[in-house]
Scaffold this motif. Structure first.
Motif, PDB file in Angstrom:
ATOM      1  N   ALA A  64       6.785   1.611  -2.726  1.00  0.00           N
ATOM      2  CA  ALA A  64       6.696   3.021  -2.951  1.00  0.00           C
ATOM      3  C   ALA A  64       5.308   3.623  -3.727  1.00  0.00           C
ATOM      4  O   ALA A  64       5.280   3.970  -4.857  1.00  0.00           O
ATOM      5  CB  ALA A  64       7.983   3.618  -3.904  1.00  0.00           C
ATOM      6  N   GLU A  65       4.204   3.461  -2.851  1.00  0.00           N
ATOM      7  CA  GLU A  65       3.168   3.896  -3.472  1.00  0.00           C
ATOM      8  C   GLU A  65       3.167   5.354  -3.972  1.00  0.00           C
ATOM      9  O   GLU A  65       3.665   6.258  -3.315  1.00  0.00           O
ATOM     10  CB  GLU A  65       1.860   3.987  -2.376  1.00  0.00           C
ATOM     11  CG  GLU A  65       0.424   4.130  -2.984  1.00  0.00           C
ATOM     12  CD  GLU A  65      -0.382   4.535  -1.770  1.00  0.00           C
ATOM     13  OE1 GLU A  65      -0.070   4.229  -0.633  1.00  0.00           O
ATOM     14  OE2 GLU A  65      -1.400   5.037  -1.955  1.00  0.00           O
ATOM     15  N   CYS A  66       2.330   5.597  -5.033  1.00  0.00           N
ATOM     16  CA  CYS A  66       2.685   6.933  -5.825  1.00  0.00           C
ATOM     17  C   CYS A  66       2.130   7.996  -4.851  1.00  0.00           C
ATOM     18  O   CYS A  66       2.809   9.150  -4.998  1.00  0.00           O
ATOM     19  CB  CYS A  66       2.375   6.923  -7.169  1.00  0.00           C
ATOM     20  SG  CYS A  66       3.299   5.981  -8.264  1.00  0.00           S
ATOM     21  N   CYS A  67       1.209   7.845  -4.425  1.00  0.00           N
ATOM     22  CA  CYS A  67       0.644   9.011  -3.390  1.00  0.00           C
ATOM     23  C   CYS A  67       1.597   9.468  -2.440  1.00  0.00           C
ATOM     24  O   CYS A  67       1.350  10.680  -2.194  1.00  0.00           O
ATOM     25  CB  CYS A  67      -0.630   8.474  -2.526  1.00  0.00           C
ATOM     26  SG  CYS A  67      -2.067   8.383  -3.734  1.00  0.00           S
ATOM     27  N   VAL A  68       2.511   8.666  -1.976  1.00  0.00           N
ATOM     28  CA  VAL A  68       3.327   8.981  -1.005  1.00  0.00           C
ATOM     29  C   VAL A  68       4.468   9.982  -1.498  1.00  0.00           C
ATOM     30  O   VAL A  68       4.856  11.013  -0.984  1.00  0.00           O
ATOM     31  CB  VAL A  68       4.017   7.843  -0.338  1.00  0.00           C
ATOM     32  CG1 VAL A  68       5.144   8.104   0.665  1.00  0.00           C
ATOM     33  CG2 VAL A  68       3.034   6.898   0.146  1.00  0.00           C
ATOM     34  N   GLU A  70      -5.739   1.211   3.282  1.00  0.00           N
ATOM     35  CA  GLU A  70      -5.390   1.939   1.942  1.00  0.00           C
ATOM     36  C   GLU A  70      -5.078   3.099   2.085  1.00  0.00           C
ATOM     37  O   GLU A  70      -5.141   3.673   3.022  1.00  0.00           O
ATOM     38  CB  GLU A  70      -6.567   1.464   1.035  1.00  0.00           C
ATOM     39  CG  GLU A  70      -6.221   1.471  -0.393  1.00  0.00           C
ATOM     40  CD  GLU A  70      -5.086   0.750  -0.879  1.00  0.00           C
ATOM     41  OE1 GLU A  70      -4.264   1.355  -1.026  1.00  0.00           O
ATOM     42  OE2 GLU A  70      -5.144  -0.634  -0.790  1.00  0.00           O
ATOM     43  N   ALA A  71      -4.527   3.565   0.901  1.00  0.00           N
ATOM     44  CA  ALA A  71      -3.769   4.852   0.685  1.00  0.00           C
ATOM     45  C   ALA A  71      -4.548   5.855   0.857  1.00  0.00           C
ATOM     46  O   ALA A  71      -5.572   5.926   0.724  1.00  0.00           O
ATOM     47  CB  ALA A  71      -2.990   4.740  -0.278  1.00  0.00           C
ATOM     48  N   GLY A  72      -3.772   7.014   1.106  1.00  0.00           N
ATOM     49  CA  GLY A  72      -4.392   8.446   1.097  1.00  0.00           C
ATOM     50  C   GLY A  72      -3.556   9.399   0.537  1.00  0.00           C
ATOM     51  O   GLY A  72      -2.574   9.172  -0.087  1.00  0.00           O
ATOM     52  N   TRP A 116      -8.048   4.738  -8.409  1.00  0.00           N
ATOM     53  CA  TRP A 116      -7.457   4.510  -7.172  1.00  0.00           C
ATOM     54  C   TRP A 116      -7.039   6.059  -6.715  1.00  0.00           C
ATOM     55  O   TRP A 116      -7.103   7.167  -7.170  1.00  0.00           O
ATOM     56  CB  TRP A 116      -6.034   4.015  -7.476  1.00  0.00           C
ATOM     57  CG  TRP A 116      -5.981   2.686  -8.048  1.00  0.00           C
ATOM     58  CD1 TRP A 116      -6.975   1.879  -7.821  1.00  0.00           C
ATOM     59  CD2 TRP A 116      -5.304   2.260  -9.144  1.00  0.00           C
ATOM     60  NE1 TRP A 116      -6.813   0.595  -8.699  1.00  0.00           N
ATOM     61  CE2 TRP A 116      -5.611   0.903  -9.373  1.00  0.00           C
ATOM     62  CE3 TRP A 116      -3.982   2.585  -9.580  1.00  0.00           C
ATOM     63  CZ2 TRP A 116      -4.889  -0.040 -10.318  1.00  0.00           C
ATOM     64  CZ3 TRP A 116      -3.329   1.718 -10.533  1.00  0.00           C
ATOM     65  CH2 TRP A 116      -3.692   0.436 -10.900  1.00  0.00           C
ATOM     66  N   CYS A 117      -6.561   5.951  -5.442  1.00  0.00           N
ATOM     67  CA  CYS A 117      -6.155   7.383  -4.766  1.00  0.00           C
ATOM     68  C   CYS A 117      -5.036   7.963  -5.528  1.00  0.00           C
ATOM     69  O   CYS A 117      -4.896   8.912  -5.826  1.00  0.00           O
ATOM     70  CB  CYS A 117      -5.704   7.029  -3.325  1.00  0.00           C
ATOM     71  SG  CYS A 117      -4.501   5.500  -3.148  1.00  0.00           S
ATOM     72  N   CYS A 118      -4.023   6.976  -6.414  1.00  0.00           N
ATOM     73  CA  CYS A 118      -3.002   7.178  -7.149  1.00  0.00           C
ATOM     74  C   CYS A 118      -3.252   7.962  -8.318  1.00  0.00           C
ATOM     75  O   CYS A 118      -2.491   8.506  -8.907  1.00  0.00           O
ATOM     76  CB  CYS A 118      -2.090   6.270  -7.019  1.00  0.00           C
ATOM     77  SG  CYS A 118      -1.272   5.641  -5.678  1.00  0.00           S
ATOM     78  N   THR A 119      -4.478   7.338  -8.900  1.00  0.00           N
ATOM     79  CA  THR A 119      -5.354   7.811 -10.008  1.00  0.00           C
ATOM     80  C   THR A 119      -5.446   9.304  -9.638  1.00  0.00           C
ATOM     81  O   THR A 119      -4.891  10.432 -10.442  1.00  0.00           O
ATOM     82  CB  THR A 119      -6.622   7.342 -10.316  1.00  0.00           C
ATOM     83  OG1 THR A 119      -6.351   5.723 -10.284  1.00  0.00           O
ATOM     84  CG2 THR A 119      -6.974   7.689 -11.709  1.00  0.00           C
ATOM     85  N   GLN A 165       0.192   4.917 -12.413  1.00  0.00           N
ATOM     86  CA  GLN A 165       0.863   3.888 -11.647  1.00  0.00           C
ATOM     87  C   GLN A 165       0.361   4.065 -10.040  1.00  0.00           C
ATOM     88  O   GLN A 165      -0.143   5.010  -9.553  1.00  0.00           O
ATOM     89  CB  GLN A 165       2.246   3.872 -11.551  1.00  0.00           C
ATOM     90  CG  GLN A 165       2.773   2.953 -12.679  1.00  0.00           C
ATOM     91  CD  GLN A 165       4.512   3.254 -12.376  1.00  0.00           C
ATOM     92  OE1 GLN A 165       4.823   3.586 -13.216  1.00  0.00           O
ATOM     93  NE2 GLN A 165       4.908   2.388 -11.483  1.00  0.00           N
ATOM     94  N   TYR A 166       0.170   2.858  -9.548  1.00  0.00           N
ATOM     95  CA  TYR A 166      -0.259   2.725  -8.164  1.00  0.00           C
ATOM     96  C   TYR A 166       1.151   2.428  -7.383  1.00  0.00           C
ATOM     97  O   TYR A 166       1.661   3.366  -6.743  1.00  0.00           O
ATOM     98  CB  TYR A 166      -1.245   1.667  -7.663  1.00  0.00           C
ATOM     99  CG  TYR A 166      -1.741   1.708  -6.386  1.00  0.00           C
ATOM    100  CD1 TYR A 166      -2.865   2.344  -6.075  1.00  0.00           C
ATOM    101  CD2 TYR A 166      -0.959   1.236  -5.432  1.00  0.00           C
ATOM    102  CE1 TYR A 166      -3.554   2.224  -4.898  1.00  0.00           C
ATOM    103  CE2 TYR A 166      -1.384   1.269  -4.050  1.00  0.00           C
ATOM    104  CZ  TYR A 166      -2.795   1.876  -3.980  1.00  0.00           C
ATOM    105  OH  TYR A 166      -3.221   1.776  -2.402  1.00  0.00           O
ATOM    106  N   PHE A 167       1.520   1.199  -7.356  1.00  0.00           N
ATOM    107  CA  PHE A 167       2.954   0.970  -6.818  1.00  0.00           C
ATOM    108  C   PHE A 167       4.016   1.232  -7.800  1.00  0.00           C
ATOM    109  O   PHE A 167       3.756   1.282  -9.114  1.00  0.00           O
ATOM    110  CB  PHE A 167       3.103  -0.605  -6.382  1.00  0.00           C
ATOM    111  CG  PHE A 167       2.295  -0.842  -5.319  1.00  0.00           C
ATOM    112  CD1 PHE A 167       2.362  -0.180  -3.764  1.00  0.00           C
ATOM    113  CD2 PHE A 167       1.033  -1.916  -5.423  1.00  0.00           C
ATOM    114  CE1 PHE A 167       1.615  -0.615  -2.837  1.00  0.00           C
ATOM    115  CE2 PHE A 167       0.297  -2.190  -4.138  1.00  0.00           C
ATOM    116  CZ  PHE A 167       0.504  -1.582  -2.900  1.00  0.00           C
TER     117      PHE A 167
HETATM  118 ZN    ZN Z   1      -2.280   6.023  -3.464  1.00  0.00          ZN
END
Ligand code: ZN
Length: 642
Positions: free
Chosen positions: A340-344, A11-13, A408-411, A387-389
Motif C-alpha cells: 500500500a504505497e501511500c502515493c497510491v 519506483e512510484a509516481g 520520496w514520491c510519498c513525501t 510514510q512510504y509503505f
Molecule cells: Zn510514493
C-alpha cells in the motif's frame, strides 16, 4: 532503493493536484447520462478551495503540522539543481535523497510537489508566507526556462530524455516533468500566480516538439517508462487555455495496451506497477470530462470498481512491493512490510473524487472516507514526515522519511494531501449542497449568502451537526451521506425534531426546506463492530468500527533511529525482521460480527479483545503512532498467511 536497481525504475509516481474546479467545464462540456432519476442535470462539483475552512480537530492539527514542514524549506536550496541545469550559478546546499544532484528524479519535489503543496496550503489556510515562497520558486523556474530557451524546464538536463528515445536506461524523466507542470498549474489555478501558466505552456510545447519525428511504435516503447500524470496535466492545460493542441499532446501519452482491456472491462492489472498506472486512469477521467468521450468514463469507472473490490486491503489501498502481484480477489499471502504505497492512496482518492462528480453516487465517498481515515490520516508524524509503505503484516510499525535526505514520491503526495483536506467535505450540484465527509469545517458560499458550519468530533462522536447561517431565508436541499457502515437507522433531526425519513445505509438523504439563520441539521450515525475478510482468504480478517480499521496493539515499536526514520534514497528500513504471527481470534466466531472485541469507550475509541494470547488492546489504525501493530487477525481454519 538504489537509483539503478530494477526497483528504482519501477519506483512510484503521483499525479497533479486538483485543477478540476477551474478546468472541468472549460472545453465542450460532456453530456452526462445515467444520472439518478429525479435529479436536475449537471455534475457534482467541489467548491472553490478558499470557501472551506477546517474547524478544530485532528484534520486541522495535521494540516498545521504539514504547513510547518513546508515552511522549513529554503527557496535557494529548492531551485539549486534547476539553476545548475540552466547553466546558472548556485551556491546553495542541495537537498538529499531523491533530490540530490545525482538523482535522476531531482526536481520532482523541489519544483513540483512543493509548488502544488504550497499552492494548496496557502489557499486552504490563507497562509501568505507559503504563497510568497511558491511565487519565488515560480520566478526562479521561469528564469531557468528562459535561459534554456526551448521551453524545456527540469532540474536535470534533456540528456535524460535522449536516453529515453534511445531506449537506454533512465529512471522516469516524464514522471518528474509532470510534477513540475502540475505544480505550475496549481500555482496558477489556485493562487493566481500570473507567471506560472506561460512556463507550463512552454514545457508543453517542448513535449510536442520532442515527440515529433518519433514513430508511434517507438513512442509506445518509451511509454513503458513511468510518466506520472503527463496525460492528465496536459488535459488540464488544454481546459485552462482552451487550446486543443495540448489535448493532442495529451493523447500522445495514451497506451492502448493498458487502456483497451479496461475499456472492455477486463482486469489485466497483474504484474503492473500500481502507482505508475493509477495516474493514467486519472488522465482518462479528465479526458472524459473535457471531451465527453464515453470510453474514457468506462475505463475510469471499471478500473476504480475493480481495484476497490478485488485488489484493495481493508485500509483502502492496494499493492505489494508497489505492484499488483496476484489475480483479482486473491490477496492471500500478500501481507508484508511493503504494502500500500501511500502515493497510491492519494491517487485513488483523486480518482474517486472525479468519478463521484459524474453520478453523485455515495459509494465513492464511502471509499474516499475509508482511505482518508485509515491510509492518509496517521501517515504523517508530528514533524510533518511522511510514510512510504503501509505495512500490513503483523508486528511492523510506521517508518518515515528524513526531513532533508529522502524526498520520496510519498513525501510529495503526502505534502499535498495534508494541505487539501477541505476539498471534498462539501460538494454542490447546482444550488443543492452535498455533505460528503464528516469533518469539522465551515463552508462559506458567498454567491448564495449561505454559510454551513459542520460541528463534529467525528469519529469520536457518531454523527455531525450542520449549523446554517444565512443572511436571508434560503430554500435549499442539503444532502447528507448516510455511510454504508452505519448500524441500523441513521437519524436526521432538523432543529432537534426527528425527521421520519428513510435513511438507508449507502445513500444520500436530501433535506429540502427554507433554511433560516440558526437552523441545525443533526445526523446520528451509529457505528458497530464488523469483520472484513482479506480478499481470497476467509481465514484472515480485519475488524472495523464505523469507517475505522481497528489495529491490534502488539507492543512498543522503534521510536527513533534508522528503523523509524529512513535516510538517503531507500524507502524502507534495512534489516527488517520477519513479520510476527497474526493475532488469533479466540474460538468459533461468526463470519460477520466481531464478538470477541469489546467496545470499552466509543467516545475515546478504546477497544479490547480476548485473543488466544491474552487481552489485546485495539485502536483505530490512524491513532497507531509508535506501536507495532496488526491490521488483520487469524481466524479458524488457518490457510496460512503472508
Ligand atoms: Zn510514493
Amino acid at each position: 532503493m538504489g537509483s539503478f536497481s530494477r526497483r528504482a525504475f519501477l519506483e512510484a509516481g503521483t499525479a497533479a493536484a486538483l485543477v478540476r474546479s477551474s478546468g472541468a467545464a472549460a472545453l465542450s462540456a460532456p453530456t452526462l447520462q445515467n444520472e439518478p432519476s429525479g435529479q436536475s442535470n449537471g455534475t457534482w462539483q467541489p467548491f472553490p478551495l478558499d470557501s472551506v475552512r477546517l474547524g478544530s480537530g485532528v484534520f486541522r492539527e495535521q494540516a498545521d503540522i504539514n504547513a510547518r514542514y513546508l515552511d522549513s524549506f529554503s527557496v535557494d536550496r529548492l531551485v539549486h539543481s534547476f539553476r545548475l541545469t540552466a547553466g546558472m550559478s548556485s551556491g546553495a546546499t542541495p537537498y538529499g535523497g531523491w533530490e540530490e544532484p545525482a538523482c535522476e528524479l531531482r526536481g520532482h519535489f523541489n519544483g513540483g510537489h512543493f509548488l502544488s503543496a504550497v499552492a494548496l496550503a496557502s489557499v486552504t489556510s490563507a497562509n501568505s508566507e507559503l504563497k510568497r515562497r511558491g511565487d519565488e520558486v515560480v520566478a526562479a523556474l521561469a528564469q531557468c526556462q528562459k535561459k534554456m530557451g526551448s521551453g524545456y524546464l527540469s532540474a536535470f538536463p534533456p540528456e535524460l530524455f535522449e536516453r529515453l528515445v534511445k531506449g537506454q536506461q533512465v529512471w522516469a524523466p516524464f514522471y518528474t516533468y509532470h510534477k513540475i507542470m502540475a505544480g505550475l498549474l496549481d500555482m496558477h489555478s489556485l493562487t493566481g500566480n500570473a507567471d506560472a501558466l506561460p512556463v507550463a505552456e512552454g514545457m508543453a510545447r517542448w513535449v510536442g516538439n520532442y515527440f515529433s519525428g518519433i514513430s508511434a511504435e517507438q513512442r509506445q516503447r518509451m511509454l513503458r517508462t513511468e510518466y506520472g500524470g503527463m496525460n492528465e496535466v496536459l488535459v488540464n492545460l488544454a481546459a485552462l487555455t482552451q487550446k486543443e493542441r495540448y489535448l493532442d499532446t495529451a493523447r500522445l501519452f495514451e497506451q492502448p495496451g493498458f487502456l483497451d482491456p479496461l475499456a472492455e472491462r477486463r482486469d489485466e492489472l497483474r504484474g503492473l506497477h500500481a502507482n505508475t498506472h493509477v495516474p493514467k486512469v486519472i488522465g482518462a477521467a479528465r479526458m472524459y470530462e473535457v471531451t465527453g468521450e464515453r470510453r474514457y468514463r468506462t475505463i475510469a469507472e471499471y478500473f476504480l470498481e475493480e481495484v476497490l473490490t478485488a485488489r484493495n486491503y481493508a485500509i483502502g489501498n492496494t499493492s505489494l512491493d508497489e505492484h499488483w502481484r496476484s489475480s483479482p480477489g486473491q490477496l492471500q499471502g500478500t501481507l508484508g512490510w511493503s504494502n500500500a504505497e501511500c502515493c497510491v492512496a492519494y491517487n485513488l482518492m483523486k480518482l474517486q473524487r472525479l468519478v463521484f462528480g459524474w453520478t453523485g453516487h455515495p459509494r465513492w465517498m464511502d471509499e474516499y472516507e475509508r482511505t482518508l481515515f485509515n491510509c492518509r490520516l496517521g501517515t504523517q508524524d508530528p514533524h510533518g514526515l511522511k510514510q512510504y509503505f503501509f505495512p500490513l503484516a503483523a508486528g511492523y510499525w510506521r517508518a518515515y522519511n528524513s526531513p532533508e535526505e529522502s524526498f520520496w514520491c510519498c513525501t510529495g503526495t503526502g505534502a499535498e494531501e495534508f494541505a487539501k483536506f477541505t476539498d471534498t467535505i462539501f460538494f454542490h450540484r447546482g444550488s443543492d449542497v452535498y455533505v460528503n465527509q464528516f469533518i469539522a469545517a465551515t463552508l462559506q458560499w458567498k454567491e448564495e449568502g449561505l454559510t454551513l458550519q459542520q460541528v463534529t468530533g467525528f469519529p469520536m462522536e457518531q454523527g455531525t451537526t450542520i449549523k446554517i447561517t444565512s443572511s436571508r431565508p434560503v430554500s435549499r436541499t442539503i444532502h447528507v451521506r448516510i455511510p454504508e457502515w452505519v448500524a441500523g437507522a441513521a437519524e436526521i433531526r432538523v432543529n432537534g425534531r426527528l425527521l421520519e425519513s428513510v435513511a438507508d445505509p449507502g445513500s444520500y438523504v436530501g433535506v429540502r426546506r427554507v433554511w433560516r439563520q440558526g437552523d441545525t441539521l443533526t445526523l446520528h450515525l451509529p457505528m458497530r463492530l464488523r469483520q472484513e475478510s482479506l480478499q481470497g482468504d476467509d481465514s484472515v480478517a480485519a475488524v472495523l468500527y464505523g469507517p475505522m480499521v481497528l489495529a491490534t496493539d502488539l507492543g512498543p515499536g522503534p521510536v527513533d533511529g534508522p528503523e523509524r526514520v529512513v535516510h538517503g534514497r531507500p524507502t524502507e528500513p534495512e534489516g527488517l525482521p520477519p513479520p510476527a504471527a497474526l493475532p488469533q481470534v479466540p474460538a468459533e466466531i461468526s463470519m460477520r460480527e466481531a464478538a470477541w472485541v469489546n467496545i470499552e469507550s466509543p467516545s475515546e475509541l478504546r477497544f479490547a479483545a480476548a485473543s488466544r494470547e491474552g487481552t489485546r488492546k485495539l485502536m483505530p489504525m490512524y491513532r497507531i503512532r509508535d506501536e507495532r501493530y496488526s491490521v488483520y487477525w487469524q481466524r479458524e481454519p488457518s490457510k496460512g498467511h503472508g
